[in-house]
Design a protein around this motif. Structure first.
Motif, PDB file in Angstrom:
ATOM      1  N   SER A  84       0.716  -0.985   0.054  1.00 39.82           N
ATOM      2  CA  SER A  84       0.019  -0.043   0.134  1.00 39.82           C
ATOM      3  C   SER A  84       0.928   1.406   0.076  1.00 39.82           C
TER       4      SER A  84
ATOM      5  N   SER B   5       1.668  -6.564   7.375  1.00 42.96           N
ATOM      6  CA  SER B   5       1.554  -7.019   6.090  1.00 42.96           C
ATOM      7  C   SER B   5       3.094  -7.073   5.220  1.00 42.96           C
TER       8      SER B   5
ATOM      9  N   ALA C  55      -4.068  -4.796   9.123  1.00 40.92           N
ATOM     10  CA  ALA C  55      -4.965  -3.994   8.297  1.00 40.92           C
ATOM     11  C   ALA C  55      -5.731  -4.988   7.665  1.00 40.92           C
ATOM     12  N   SER C  56      -5.837  -6.331   7.835  1.00 43.09           N
ATOM     13  CA  SER C  56      -6.536  -7.489   7.479  1.00 43.09           C
ATOM     14  C   SER C  56      -6.926  -8.402   8.191  1.00 43.09           C
ATOM     15  N   ARG C  57      -7.716  -9.575   7.812  1.00 45.13           N
ATOM     16  CA  ARG C  57      -7.953 -10.638   8.775  1.00 45.13           C
ATOM     17  C   ARG C  57      -6.980 -11.561   8.659  1.00 45.13           C
TER      18      ARG C  57
ATOM     19  N   LYS D 148     -11.971  -3.101   9.238  1.00 44.09           N
ATOM     20  CA  LYS D 148     -12.473  -4.557   8.858  1.00 44.09           C
ATOM     21  C   LYS D 148     -11.305  -5.645   8.818  1.00 44.09           C
ATOM     22  N   SER D 149     -10.637  -5.426  10.135  1.00 38.88           N
ATOM     23  CA  SER D 149      -9.403  -6.219  10.473  1.00 38.88           C
ATOM     24  C   SER D 149      -9.450  -6.994  11.652  1.00 38.88           C
TER      25      SER D 149
END
Length: 473
Positions: free
Chosen positions: A2, A31, A60-62, A81-82
């Motif tokens: 990102s 990540s 920043a993620s699952r 949404k993490s």
């Protein structure tokens, strides 16, 4: 990823801007593959180690793991949404994976990226990769950072995402709401000046300290690698530097030099050339040329860049940018004579920038002058001796010695006519006195001086010569 995507987008927005922006690229994001020896597997038992200071990790993620061990001081920041899901599998069934939490130094040139320098044919010196006093520093808002700042720095501007911060705002942000996003370790003084343009036509020094402690330098293949100011590692190649004269424009010089290198086809993928300002005994323009040639040929690494340095040296001299005596050239590999170009005749330098052929000329002129002086002295001494031998013989008395007053010392090139030489009458008078004859003594047969002993010649017995009309000696 990102961070790199964001940097790619902003390149187009900054192409026409005069502000130099530099982005901190090493984040503490989960990540980020650089933070792991091996990317975590859902079955891994992840350990966030104790480092002795607070640090943050952004998820920043699952993420799915077997287990997660937290540090005694630190935190995990969750983005939108993490989440982290733990399966609870035993340690014997899963591998242990430790998160490589690190502190990244502000002064490390490998921790920064600037889109402003990507289109230039010149590479950026290490000292100019870090934020300088007129640069704008940007931290991506979607990442967290742990930055080692143990030296005072000064920048033109500082932004976190799209938020501009001044000196006090930075302190408040890192101690308050933004503490989890941007953490400065060993926070020294950070000053935001608001000046983002260099107004000196000679260019501006970076002004902040370079930290090379975490830079890994590759092995060099040349016999004598060069170490230049503002460069972390030794390199094979050459360095040309000089003090910028009055009226020197760094931007114009770089453009002109770049055109010369392109016209003469000196640029290729194996050659790196940088132009920067460095401080030696004063402000210097420094040009470094390095290559990575190691093809096993007899010239070795650094040969091609040394050839290019010779041409740059000649270009600077030919266009009278500075005097040749003010140029300094270092080469890890000097070009061979049979490969010399039209500019290589000016590459033989010694310490201080003085050329060896100049020394030869000075020594030759000095030797000629010495020979001339010796010849003149020999001629003058011969002239003196010849003049002395040509005098009238009547000055020498019959007893074969010269009076004390006629004892001349060696004086080269002094005219033969000397007013201190006595007349013949004066010499005769002195000779009579040495013989014991008084000038007013009567010349009679009962002279007491003739009474006994051998007869001494009288006044009339001394040979005389009429010198009434003779020129004085």
């Amino acid at each position: 990823m990102s961070v790199l995507f964001l940097l790619t987008v902003v390149v187009f927005c900054e192409a026409s801007s005069g502000v130099v922006r530099k982005y901190f690229v090493h984040s503490n994001n989960w990540s980020n593959s650089k933070n792991w020896d091996v990317s975590p597997d859902p079955c891994d038992a992840v350990i966030l180690p104790d480092l002795g200071y607070d640090y943050s990790v952004l998820v920043a993620s699952r993420v799915q793991l077997s287990s997660l061990k937290f540090p005694s001081t630190g935190e995990v920041v969750f983005g939108e949404k993490s989440s982290i899901s733990l399966s609870g599998l035993g340690s014997g069934q899963c591998l242990s994976n430790t998160y490589r939490a690190r502190q990244f130094s502000w002064g490390d040139p490998n921790n920064w990226y600037s889109p402003n320098t990507q289109d230039s044919i010149f590479k950026t010196a290490d000292s100019d990769k870090i934020p300088c006093v007129t640069d704008e520093v940007v931290f991506n808002k979607s990442s967290v950072f742990n930055v080692l700042l143990d030296k005072s720095v000064e920048v033109g501007a500082l932004r976190i995402g799209d938020i501009d911060l001044d000196t006090q705002d930075v302190v408040d942000f890192t101690r308050g709401a933004g503490r989890s996003q941007l953490q400065f370790i060993n926070l020294a003084k950070l000053v935001v000046t608001g000046r983002t343009v260099c107004t000196n036509h000679q260019g501006c020094l970076c002004g902040n300290k370079l930290d090379c402690s975490q830079v890994q330098c590759p092995r060099q293949d040349c016999v004598k690698p060069i170490k230049s100011e503002g460069v972390c590692c030794h390199y094979c190649g050459a360095e040309v530097r000089f003090k910028p004269p009055a009226g020197f424009y760094l931007a114009k010089f770089k453009k002109s030099l770049g055109g010369f290198l392109e016209d003469t086809q000196q640029l290729n993928d194996k050659i790196e050339i940088s132009v920067s300002l460095q401080m030696y005994d004063g402000l210097n323009v420094q040009i470094t040329i390095s290559d990575s040639l190691a093809d096993g040929t007899y010239e070795g690494a650094g040969y091609e860049s040394s050839m290019i340095a010779s041409k740059i040296y000649g270009y600077i001299v030919e266009y009278d940018i500075v005097r040749e005596s003010d140029l300094i050239l270092q080469q890890s590999h000097k070009p061979f004579a049979e490969e010399a170009t039209e500019y290589q005749g000016s590459t033989g330098t010694v310490s201080g920038g003085i050329q060896s052929w100049v020394l030869y000329i000075v020594l030759g002129v000095s030797l000629v002058l010495l020979i001339i002086i010796v010849v003149l002295l020999i001629k003058c001494s011969r002239r003196y001796r010849d003049s002395a031998n040509q005098r009238d013989p009547h000055i020498r008395l019959d007893h074969g010695t010269l009076p004390r007053t006629l004892d001349r010392r060696f004086k080269p090139c002094v005219p033969a006519i000397d007013q201190d030489i006595p007349t013949y009458e004066e010499v005769l008078m002195e000779d009579m006195l040495t013989r014991g004859i008084q000038p007013d003594q009567p010349r009679s047969h009962d002279n007491v001086h003739r009474a006994s002993g051998p007869r001494r010649p009288g006044y009339t017995e001394i040979p005389t010569t009429d010198i009434s009309d003779r020129q004085r000696v």
